[in-house]
Design a protein around this motif. Structure first.
Motif, PDB file in Angstrom:
ATOM      1  N   ALA A  74       5.620  -5.913   9.190  1.00 15.23           N
ATOM      2  CA  ALA A  74       4.333  -5.254   8.982  1.00 15.23           C
ATOM      3  C   ALA A  74       3.683  -5.735   7.686  1.00 15.23           C
ATOM      4  CB  ALA A  74       4.516  -3.744   8.958  1.00 15.23           C
ATOM      5  N   ARG A  75       4.485  -5.920   6.638  1.00 14.24           N
ATOM      6  CA  ARG A  75       3.934  -6.419   5.370  1.00 14.24           C
ATOM      7  C   ARG A  75       3.447  -7.858   5.528  1.00 14.24           C
ATOM      8  NH1 ARG A  75       8.523  -3.786   3.295  1.00 14.24           N
ATOM      9  NH2 ARG A  75       9.600  -5.774   2.992  1.00 14.24           N
ATOM     10  N   THR A  78      -0.105  -8.424   6.904  1.00 15.56           N
ATOM     11  CA  THR A  78      -1.306  -8.060   6.144  1.00 15.56           C
ATOM     12  C   THR A  78      -2.091  -9.279   5.669  1.00 15.56           C
ATOM     13  OG1 THR A  78      -0.038  -7.925   4.078  1.00 15.56           O
ATOM     14  CG2 THR A  78      -0.268  -5.897   5.367  1.00 15.56           C
ATOM     15  N   ASP A  79      -1.416 -10.439   5.493  1.00 15.12           N
ATOM     16  CA  ASP A  79      -2.146 -11.636   5.049  1.00 15.12           C
ATOM     17  C   ASP A  79      -1.935 -12.807   6.008  1.00 15.12           C
ATOM     18  OD1 ASP A  79       0.503 -12.205   4.502  1.00 15.12           O
ATOM     19  OD2 ASP A  79       0.129 -13.006   2.491  1.00 15.12           O
ATOM     20  N   ALA A 102      -2.557  -5.509  14.137  1.00 15.44           N
ATOM     21  CA  ALA A 102      -2.970  -6.352  13.014  1.00 15.44           C
ATOM     22  C   ALA A 102      -4.487  -6.296  12.828  1.00 15.44           C
ATOM     23  CB  ALA A 102      -2.524  -7.788  13.251  1.00 15.44           C
ATOM     24  N   SER A 103      -4.913  -6.082  11.607  1.00 10.86           N
ATOM     25  CA  SER A 103      -6.349  -5.966  11.332  1.00 10.86           C
ATOM     26  C   SER A 103      -6.993  -7.298  10.993  1.00 10.86           C
ATOM     27  CB  SER A 103      -6.572  -4.992  10.171  1.00 10.86           C
ATOM     28  OG  SER A 103      -5.886  -5.448   9.012  1.00 10.86           O
ATOM     29  N   ARG A 104      -6.180  -8.295  10.653  1.00 12.10           N
ATOM     30  CA  ARG A 104      -6.734  -9.588  10.236  1.00 12.10           C
ATOM     31  C   ARG A 104      -6.362 -10.718  11.187  1.00 12.10           C
ATOM     32  NH1 ARG A 104      -5.616 -12.895   4.551  1.00 12.10           N
ATOM     33  NH2 ARG A 104      -5.874 -14.968   5.461  1.00 12.10           N
TER      34      ARG A 104
END
Length: 371
Positions: A74-75, A78-79, A102-104
């Motif tokens: 999950a971490r 994020t990128d 995932a938002s990105r």
């Protein structure tokens, strides 16, 4: 680009076609400046035959249970620019649930086994790496198989955007090598035993061996049963390690490619061995299937065999004729079917794929989310 992959294995090439493909892709991705984080469950079967422990320009995360890495995954998301779940990933459903939030990242599913996936689906069998909502939640679905398989992924599994990502050869690994006596043969065949490939092996290797008892035939692979119909002139090497594949291919006059039943039936599904062998400068004698001529020109860059008689005719070609086919096949692979060419295709389709909001992906996959 940072790419996260939740896959079957990259650490062991034992008894699977995924690992070699991923190694080539990861190396080419690193050469393009990208980073890969590959999550692999540490299965005993592959642990016992592990032949890679680190990814070039990337990171391999081995784990015993999903619960150990869920927070880490999950971490990492994020990128991440693209997050991918593959067929036969042991934790595919849990990874899918995570990826679709995932938002990105572009959310991607890569089916390296599309003919098998569709065949099981059509027989009403459970496909453990695809959830009840199908593939509709992903921004992009990649398939190792092209042709009608792409339509089927849309129509039968709800994929919104599909593209082929075929196998390849890694020229830094797959290149002509000095022949080795233990691999010398008139015809070689490299492949794990598969029941749905046995009819082709029988017709194109065992029968020719019976017709030509003075010729030497060689099989390299794993999982061959005790009742395999060996003949006195068929020799066997148990599991050729990846670093010796070039020597294996370079030590025979011809090397045979036999496609698994489901893949041959669907067509447009070239095996990784086909690209690897040609890159090593081997003259390839292949069974025939729809779409093969889109990858190699029959009779010029590859030889086609539909019967034992065809195999015997190929063996009767002169060394000059065989070498001409081998050189043309290698040139075609380096031009069109290298790992770098596949990364070019991957970059393009990822850039073109629209990214939906996480709640829309979750709803399309049947995971809940706002209407």
């Amino acid at each position: 680009m940072k790419l996260i992959v939740f896959g079957l294995t990259v650490s062991s090439a034992w008894g699977n076609g995924h690992a070699t493909l991923w190694r080539g892709l990861c190396r080419a991705l690193a050469e393009h400046g990208h980073q890969v984080v590959f999550f692999e469950r540490d299965l005993p079967y592959y642990r016992a035959h592990r032949d890679l422990t680190a990814l070039p320009g990337g990171r391999l995360v081995l784990f015993d249970a999903w619960s150990e890495v869920q927070a880490l995954a999950a971490r990492e998301l994020t990128d991440t620019d693209a997050a991918m779940v593959t067929s036969y990933c042991p934790d595919a459903l849990a990874a899918t649930d995570l990826v679709l939030t995932a938002s990105r990242a572009r959310r991607v599913f890569y089916d390296l086994d599309t003919p098998v996936t569709l065949a099981r689906l059509r027989r009403g069998e459970a496909v453990e790496y695809i959830g009840p909502g199908g593939l509709g939640g992903f921004d992009l679905v990649l398939s190792y198989t092209g042709g009608s398989a792409l339509t089927a992924l849309r129509d039968e599994l709800g994929a919104r955007r599909v593209a082929p990502l075929y196998g390849h050869a890694d020229p830094s690994v797959h290149r002509p090598a000095a022949p080795l006596d233990r691999y010398r043969s008139d015809i070689s065949y490299l492949g794990t035993y598969a029941a749905d490939r046995q009819a082709g092996v029988s017709a194109l290797l065992i029968e020719p061996a019976r017709h030509r008892p003075d010729r030497r035939f060689l099989i390299g692979g794993a999982q061959y049963p005790a009742d395999f119909p060996w003949t006195s002139n068929i020799h066997f090497v148990h599991h050729v390690v990846p670093e010796e594949h070039p020597a294996f291919f370079s030590s025979s006059r011809l090397t045979l490619n036999v496609t698994r039943g489901a893949m041959a039936g669907m067509g447009w599904c070239p095996s990784g061995r086909l690209f690897e062998a040609t890159a090593c400068g081997a003259a390839v004698l292949s069974d025939d299937w729809e779409g093969l001529d889109a990858f190699y020109r029959p009779g010029e860059e590859i030889l086609i065999a539909r019967s034992a008689e065809d195999v015997c005719a190929a063996m009767d070609l002169t060394d000059t004729e065989i070498r001409r086919v081998a050189e043309a096949g290698r040139d075609r692979t380096l031009a069109d079917h290298s790992a770098t060419r596949r990364v070019d295709a991957l970059e393009r389709v990822l850039a073109e794929a629209p990214r939906r909001a996480p709640e829309i992906s979750a709803r399309l996959a049947g995971l809940g989310g706002e209407p």
